[in-house]
Write an enzyme that holds these catalytic residues in place. Structure first.
Site, short mmCIF file in Angstrom:
data_model
loop_
_atom_site.label_atom_id
_atom_site.label_comp_id
_atom_site.label_asym_id
_atom_site.label_seq_id
_atom_site.Cartn_x
_atom_site.Cartn_y
_atom_site.Cartn_z
N LYS A 106 59.59 19.79 -48.35
CA LYS A 106 59.48 19.63 -49.80
C LYS A 106 58.57 18.45 -50.10
O LYS A 106 58.76 17.36 -49.56
CB LYS A 106 60.86 19.39 -50.44
CG LYS A 106 60.79 19.29 -51.96
CD LYS A 106 60.46 20.62 -52.59
CE LYS A 106 60.06 20.51 -54.07
NZ LYS A 106 58.65 20.14 -54.27
N THR A 107 57.60 18.69 -50.97
CA THR A 107 56.71 17.62 -51.41
C THR A 107 57.29 16.93 -52.64
O THR A 107 58.20 17.43 -53.29
CB THR A 107 55.32 18.18 -51.79
OG1 THR A 107 55.49 19.19 -52.79
CG2 THR A 107 54.61 18.75 -50.57
N GLY A 108 56.71 15.80 -52.96
CA GLY A 108 57.04 15.08 -54.19
C GLY A 108 55.89 14.18 -54.56
O GLY A 108 55.27 13.57 -53.67
N SER A 132 60.02 14.68 -56.52
CA SER A 132 60.52 16.05 -56.39
C SER A 132 61.15 16.37 -55.04
O SER A 132 61.71 17.46 -54.87
CB SER A 132 59.39 17.05 -56.68
OG SER A 132 59.18 17.14 -58.07
#
Length: 263
Positions: A211-213, A73
């Protein structure tokens, strides 16, 4: 002799100017060890941290920092830029209606905007947007970008999810640097919009964008990428580990605190 002296001075000036104005990638910049093994608690992972003011790069686990992995993501940052440019959404506030399909996270099971879908990492919103953009336009945009291996063969709505597209932590930092400078091949106002969407924490002395993923198939890959703006500097970072995006985010924040970048 005076002519030769003047020529030499001119040549040296040109060399210095090239050095000053030619950007270095995180891989080319001077590297120092980032001593944060204790933060990973035995889990395999890496962190790249770059000081934009002096271009000093700090790396934990250099070998892994160069290894390309699926962005999961974190790709939503680039996806949002492409979607806005292609007018798949008008702006970060346009609402896409939930289709009624119950998905694994409750926060996904409602209407979303581009901004809220990034904050909640609602994959379905971005998959819908990519399908609307279409493969040819997506591929055309990738041809102008330096984003990992540029491999979209995994399918129009899957290529970034445990699939064909892969990027390293070093490359993530380079991408973030271009975004901070608004040097990506998108209009400046679109880059400003996406950076605003990435704000996670806004304090008097710093603003954290990120932003994480997470690889949801096995929770075996977690990312946190972004940058911190302080009063006098900008720090770029990328963390990945054998774990979740939340774990990667916690490690990044603790590392930023240990380096006294944030409090």
């Amino acid at each position: 002799m005076t002519i030769y002296k003047n020529m030499l001075i001119t040549l040296l000036s040109m060399v210095l100017l090239i050095g000053w104005f030619s950007p270095m990638s995180a891989a080319e910049a001077p590297v120092k060890d980032l001593e944060i093994a204790h933060l990973f608690d035995g889990k395999e992972g890496t962190m790249v941290l770059k000081n934009m003011r002096n271009e000093q790069t700090y790396v934990f686990n250099k070998a892994r920092s160069l290894e390309r992995m699926t962005p999961e993501s974190t790709f939503k940052v680039l996806n949002a830029l492409i979607g806005l440019e292609a007018e798949a959404v008008r702006d970060e506030y346009e609402v896409k209606r939930w289709d009624g399909t119950v998905r694994q996270f409750e926060t996904w099971n409602r209407d979303h905007t581009l901004g809220s879908a990034m904050r909640e990492s609602a994959i379905w919103f971005y998959q819908d947007m990519v399908r609307e953009i279409g493969f040819s336009r997506m591929q055309e945009k990738f041809s102008k970008l330096n984003y990992g291996n540029k491999d979209l063969s995994g399918g129009i709505d899957q290529f970034w999810l445990d699939s064909s597209l892969k990027i390293s932590a070093i490359e993530q930092v380079d991408f973030m640097e271009q975004l901070v400078k608004e040097d990506l091949p998108f209009k400046e106002n679109l880059q400003k919009t996406v950076k605003r969407m990435m704000i996670l924490d806004e304090q008097d002395d710093y603003v954290l964008h990120g932003k994480t993923g997470t690889r949801l198939s096995d929770m075996g890959l977690g990312w946190f990428v972004g940058f911190v703006k302080t009063e006098k500097n900008v720090w770029l970072f990328a963390v990945n580990l054998k774990g979740s995006g939340s774990e990667a985010k916690n490690i990044a924040i603790e590392a930023l605190k240990e380096k006294e970048i944030i409090k």
